[in-house]
Write a protein that holds these residues in place. Structure first.
Motif, PDB file in Angstrom:
ATOM      1  N   PRO A  33      21.421  34.905  42.925  1.00 16.05           N
ATOM      2  CA  PRO A  33      22.348  36.023  42.736  1.00 16.05           C
ATOM      3  C   PRO A  33      22.586  36.747  44.063  1.00 16.05           C
ATOM      4  O   PRO A  33      21.632  37.141  44.735  1.00 16.05           O
ATOM      5  CB  PRO A  33      21.621  36.924  41.723  1.00 16.05           C
ATOM      6  N   ASP A  88      31.688  44.701  37.289  1.00 14.14           N
ATOM      7  CA  ASP A  88      30.852  43.952  36.345  1.00 14.14           C
ATOM      8  C   ASP A  88      31.684  43.250  35.267  1.00 14.14           C
ATOM      9  O   ASP A  88      31.140  42.530  34.432  1.00 14.14           O
ATOM     10  CB  ASP A  88      29.843  44.898  35.665  1.00 14.14           C
ATOM     11  N   TYR A  99      33.653  40.969  35.961  1.00 14.00           N
ATOM     12  CA  TYR A  99      33.863  39.666  36.612  1.00 14.00           C
ATOM     13  C   TYR A  99      35.151  39.602  37.424  1.00 14.00           C
ATOM     14  O   TYR A  99      35.498  38.535  37.940  1.00 14.00           O
ATOM     15  CB  TYR A  99      33.866  38.492  35.617  1.00 14.00           C
ATOM     16  N   THR A 103      31.974  34.253  37.339  1.00 16.81           N
ATOM     17  CA  THR A 103      31.514  34.167  35.945  1.00 16.81           C
ATOM     18  C   THR A 103      30.331  35.097  35.686  1.00 16.81           C
ATOM     19  O   THR A 103      29.619  34.944  34.700  1.00 16.81           O
ATOM     20  CB  THR A 103      31.097  32.713  35.623  1.00 16.81           C
ATOM     21  N   ASP A 104      30.108  36.037  36.610  1.00 14.04           N
ATOM     22  CA  ASP A 104      29.041  37.022  36.425  1.00 14.04           C
ATOM     23  C   ASP A 104      29.407  38.268  37.227  1.00 14.04           C
ATOM     24  O   ASP A 104      30.455  38.318  37.869  1.00 14.04           O
ATOM     25  CB  ASP A 104      27.687  36.443  36.876  1.00 14.04           C
ATOM     26  N   TYR A 105      28.515  39.282  37.198  1.00 11.71           N
ATOM     27  CA  TYR A 105      28.784  40.552  37.877  1.00 11.71           C
ATOM     28  C   TYR A 105      29.109  40.350  39.357  1.00 11.71           C
ATOM     29  O   TYR A 105      28.446  39.573  40.040  1.00 11.71           O
ATOM     30  CB  TYR A 105      27.573  41.487  37.793  1.00 11.71           C
ATOM     31  N   SER A 119      28.698  37.339  44.033  1.00  8.85           N
ATOM     32  CA  SER A 119      28.461  37.587  42.612  1.00  8.85           C
ATOM     33  C   SER A 119      27.084  37.103  42.173  1.00  8.85           C
ATOM     34  O   SER A 119      26.420  36.314  42.862  1.00  8.85           O
ATOM     35  CB  SER A 119      29.548  36.892  41.786  1.00  8.85           C
ATOM     36  N   TYR A 120      26.675  37.584  41.001  1.00 11.23           N
ATOM     37  CA  TYR A 120      25.420  37.123  40.400  1.00 11.23           C
ATOM     38  C   TYR A 120      25.553  35.700  39.836  1.00 11.23           C
ATOM     39  O   TYR A 120      24.584  35.154  39.333  1.00 11.23           O
ATOM     40  CB  TYR A 120      24.977  38.086  39.299  1.00 11.23           C
ATOM     41  N   ASP A 121      26.770  35.106  39.911  1.00 11.48           N
ATOM     42  CA  ASP A 121      26.906  33.695  39.515  1.00 11.48           C
ATOM     43  C   ASP A 121      26.542  32.758  40.670  1.00 11.48           C
ATOM     44  O   ASP A 121      26.804  31.558  40.617  1.00 11.48           O
ATOM     45  CB  ASP A 121      28.320  33.401  39.006  1.00 11.48           C
TER      46      ASP A 121
END
Length: 422
Positions: free
Chosen positions: A208, A142, A144, A164-166, A184-186
């Motif tokens: 995501p 998490d 990144y 840029t996210d988890y 990732s969640y980006d």
């Protein structure tokens, strides 16, 4: 006076479930064994070596179950917080897991205490996997970053911070020790090569990303996120091939059958969908009692395991050939009521004296009204809600009969389009 002839109700063929080879194959499981875990079951992984035990990650522990055991044969409980992504190495001897406390732990399957502890991440580690050479570990966090670790020296080899996210999912190549993919969640998927200091390919899932999966040939990649399951062609630079939207809630996990010809996806909508990998049509569907977080198939599809948000682990074992034959034999047994229809098919001989029994005619409600030419009430009776739902062919037959008699206009007289029939 001739007796009244009841309205003839046509019999239409019923559309049943189409029985295909896939239906027979995926229905050939026993009733599920359900085990209550301590929390939501977030990950399930089968050992690649016989007897193919499986590791279940739930809350602050990882339980290892035997193929047919209903109690864990091994438990790893040395986690200070929620554990994630317990995975076996390809030889089945080691197991790696991430944790909410940012520490990655490596266990000997036959031991209890962690052999190695990898520290470097600053937030929860949701992704762990071994590289194909067995000597390195890939992790995603998490914070990144995704990192590559050396097992013998317990040191960090490389760190990538491009998301840029988890980072919540990832998979390593089984054919090349240097390649691995993270989701990732980006909304992006990134392909990394450990020999290069940055990602070599990026794909945008548009949601995501919750799960990624490589085909056995590793030419195709599957990603899941939001309501979508997408297939990407890695040999053509990550070009999108198919976008599937068969679930109506977030798709949480993916799995391939042992042959690689069927793809399974599970979702928070409580369904597991089975796709044919040649045309990506849904060929079977499993229903469960709660939202699904994890899914795994044993080698040869012998066991189907599903982990749910309510902490229930559902295990379905494939029936043996003897059990399948026994069940099909049960279906062929004669009905138990055969004694009551004895003599039904008896054909009288030439010298027999036949006494026919008078059968009293029972008319349906709409036929009683038709018999007395009360066409309005006959139509009302045929259009009653229960009759419409259960036997829609009855209202159709009565309307046709009224039309044949030339009294349909009389039956509809005095009604308007807003008036409800029945």
């Amino acid at each position: 006076m001739a007796s009244y002839k009841p309205t003839k109700i046509p019999v239409y063929p019923k559309l049943g479930e189409k029985v295909t080879q896939d239906t027979l194959y995926w229905k050939n499981y026993k009733a599920p064994v359900q085990i209550k875990e301590f929390g939501s079951v977030t990950h399930i992984d089968f050992s690649p070596v016989a007897p193919h035990n499986f590791a279940v990650t739930a809350f602050t522990r990882i339980h290892i179950y035997g193929p047919f055991s209903q109690e864990p044969i091994k438990a790893f409980t040395r986690f200070k917080d929620t554990a994630y992504s317990g995975r076996f190495r390809s030889d089945g001897q080691l197991l790696v897991a991430g944790c909410e406390d940012s520490v990655v732990r490596l266990f000997d399957v036959n031991g209890k205490v962690a052999l190695r502890m990898f520290k470097g991440h600053t937030k929860a580690v949701h992704v762990t996997d071994f590289t194909s050479d067995r000597y390195q570990i890939v992790t995603g966090s998490d914070d990144y970053t995704c990192r590559l670790w050396d097992i013998p020296n317990a040191t960090e080899l490389t760190s990538y911070q491009e998301h840029t996210d988890y980072i919540r999912c990832g998979v390593t190549s089984k054919l090349n020790r240097d390649l691995f993919i993270t989701g990732s969640y980006d909304h992006t998927l990134k392909l990394f090569d450990a020999r290069v200091d940055k990602s070599v390919m990026t794909m945008n899932h548009g949601q995501p990303v919750e799960s990624v999966l490589l085909y056995h040939s590793e030419g195709l990649l599957v990603s899941a996120g939001g309501r979508y399951v997408k297939v990407w062609d890695l040999l053509k630079g990550g070009q999108p091939l198919v976008s599937l939207r068969n679930h109506h809630k977030t798709v949480t996990c993916l799995c391939l059958s042992s042959s690689g010809q069927r793809l399974l996806s599970a979702s928070l909508d409580r369904h597991v969908k089975v796709y044919n990998t040649t045309n990506y049509k849904v060929v079977h569907n499993f229903d469960y009692a709660s939202s699904i977080l994890s899914l795994a198939l044993a080698p040869e599809d012998e066991t189907l395991t599903v982990g749910m948000t309510n902490g229930i682990l559902s295990i379905k074992h494939r029936k043996s050939p003897e059990e399948s034959n026994e069940q099909s034999g049960q279906h062929r047994r004669r009905p138990a009521y055969r004694v009551f229809v004895k003599g039904k098919n008896y054909i009288p001989k030439q010298d027999d004296y036949l006494v026919s029994k008078h059968v009293k005619q029972h008319l349906a409600k709409y036929d009683k009204y038709l018999k007395h030419f009360n066409v309005t009430k006959a139509l009302d009776a045929a259009m009653e809600s229960w009759t419409r739902r259960r036997n829609p062919e009855i209202p159709v037959a009565v309307i046709k009969e009224l039309d044949r008699r030339g009294t349909l206009k009389n039956a509809l007289a005095g009604r308007d389009e807003k008036q409800k029939l029945g």
